[in-house]
Design a protein around this motif. Structure first.
Motif, PDB file in Angstrom:
ATOM      1  N   ASP A 146       0.865  -1.179   0.000  1.00 18.34           N
ATOM      2  CA  ASP A 146       0.000   0.000   0.000  1.00 18.34           C
ATOM      3  C   ASP A 146       0.900   1.226   0.000  1.00 18.34           C
ATOM      4  OD1 ASP A 146      -2.880  -0.926   0.284  1.00 18.34           O
ATOM      5  OD2 ASP A 146      -1.957  -1.999   1.955  1.00 18.34           O
ATOM      6  N   LYS A 148       0.404   5.106  -0.637  1.00 18.22           N
ATOM      7  CA  LYS A 148      -0.631   6.110  -0.862  1.00 18.22           C
ATOM      8  C   LYS A 148      -0.218   7.438  -0.236  1.00 18.22           C
ATOM      9  CE  LYS A 148      -4.026   2.372  -0.824  1.00 18.22           C
ATOM     10  NZ  LYS A 148      -5.253   1.809  -0.217  1.00 18.22           N
ATOM     11  N   HIS A 208      -3.579  -0.490  -9.562  1.00 17.58           N
ATOM     12  CA  HIS A 208      -3.655  -1.745  -8.818  1.00 17.58           C
ATOM     13  C   HIS A 208      -2.929  -2.811  -9.643  1.00 17.58           C
ATOM     14  CE1 HIS A 208      -6.646  -0.020  -6.092  1.00 17.58           C
ATOM     15  NE2 HIS A 208      -7.179   0.528  -7.178  1.00 17.58           N
TER      16      HIS A 208
END
Length: 310
Positions: A146, A148, A208
């Motif tokens: 992840d 972000k 993704h």
């Protein structure tokens, strides 16, 4: 080391990353000295400044190497000119807009007997090598990434990142991939990808990925530039000996939920220490694995248009 023996480095492109990271790192790295800058709009007090690499080369100013901190889409032309002039070359990440052009630069550096160093600053984060050592003998079952962050914070007003060759969310996402390709004992490859492109931009704001290796690893990554709250730079790894996690972009290492390491990052001084060592040996170091994963993602991806970004 005698300052007269230091590697004299010129920074080409005096934007945010150069000012925030490179200038200080050169001052802190033994064997390195800032000799000049080249940028059409910016300069530093007390440092010889030129509007372009061409002007710097024509000036007769003494320097041994360049650190290319320009957007990747224009970096290859500058690197080729520097190598042809007999200078060592450090490439800020990502090293270029395409795999093929960086490969060509590698051959040119070899012919010129000069150093080409493709930097991956996140590999110098304190948790990376300890994680690599732990994973060397374990069976890795699954990985979740992840990554972000808020693009407005890290790239204010930088429109080049939204143009072809600007990488979009893969500008930070490639940092995660550089850690991944360093810590794993086997190469991985992308099997599926989804890119989210703003209606008014050419590069993705989110992505993704699914990836694997030859032993069936279950790997997934989520990159996103839209969060405006807490940011996240985490790699979670499931192994036959329990879970491992790299947090805060490589600052923290946890095993089974137990904190093993939490140290400040000093990535860029480490980069320059490595660069000056390579230059002293006349050796190059160009690992294209992270860039290849990004290129393969664009080859395999399904693209979706999302709301415009301003």
């Amino acid at each position: 080391m005698d300052p007269q023996d230091a590697c004299r480095i010129a920074i080409i492109g005096l934007g945010k990353v150069a000012r925030d990271r490179h200038v200080d790192a050169i001052s802190r790295a033994p064997g390195a000295r800032l000799a000049a800058t080249a940028d059409p709009q910016a300069s530093l007090p007390g440092i010889p400044a030129f509007p372009s690499l061409e002007a710097l080369l024509a000036s007769g100013t003494g320097f041994d190497a360049v650190a290319l901190c320009t957007p990747p889409a224009i970096r290859t032309r500058l690197a080729a000119a520097a190598l042809a002039a007999g200078k060592h070359v450090l490439l800020e990440k990502p090293p270029g807009a395409t795999v093929a052009e960086v490969t060509a630069l590698t051959h040119l550096a070899h012919r010129q007997h000069r150093t080409l160093y493709a930097t991956w600053h996140s590999r110098h984060a304190p948790a990376v090598e300890p994680a690599r050592a732990r994973l060397a003998t374990r069976r890795i079952r699954a990985i979740r990434i992840d990554w972000k962050e808020d693009v407005r914070h890290w790239h204010p007003g930088q429109d080049w990142i939204w143009e072809p060759g600007g990488f979009g969310v893969f500008d930070p996402g490639i940092n995660a991939l550089s850690i991944l390709t360093r810590i794993l004992p086997r190469p991985v490859f992308v099997t599926d990808a989804e890119l989210l492109l703003p209606a008014n931009r050419a590069t993705p704001i989110a992505a993704h990925l699914r990836f694997t290796d030859t032993e069936g690893l279950d790997g997934r990554a989520a990159f996103d530039w839209r969060p405006t709250g807490p940011e996240d730079w985490t790699i979670r790894i499931e192994t036959d000996e329990g879970p491992l996690a790299i947090e805060r972009g490589g600052r923290r290492l946890l095993e089974g939920g137990l904190l093993l390491l939490d140290q400040p990052k000093a990535e860029y001084p480490a980069i320059y220490s490595r660069f000056t060592a390579l230059a002293g040996q006349g050796a190059s170091e160009v690992d294209l694995a992270p860039l290849a994963l990004v290129a393969d993602t664009f080859l395999l991806s399904r693209r979706h248009t999302v709301e415009a970004f301003h």
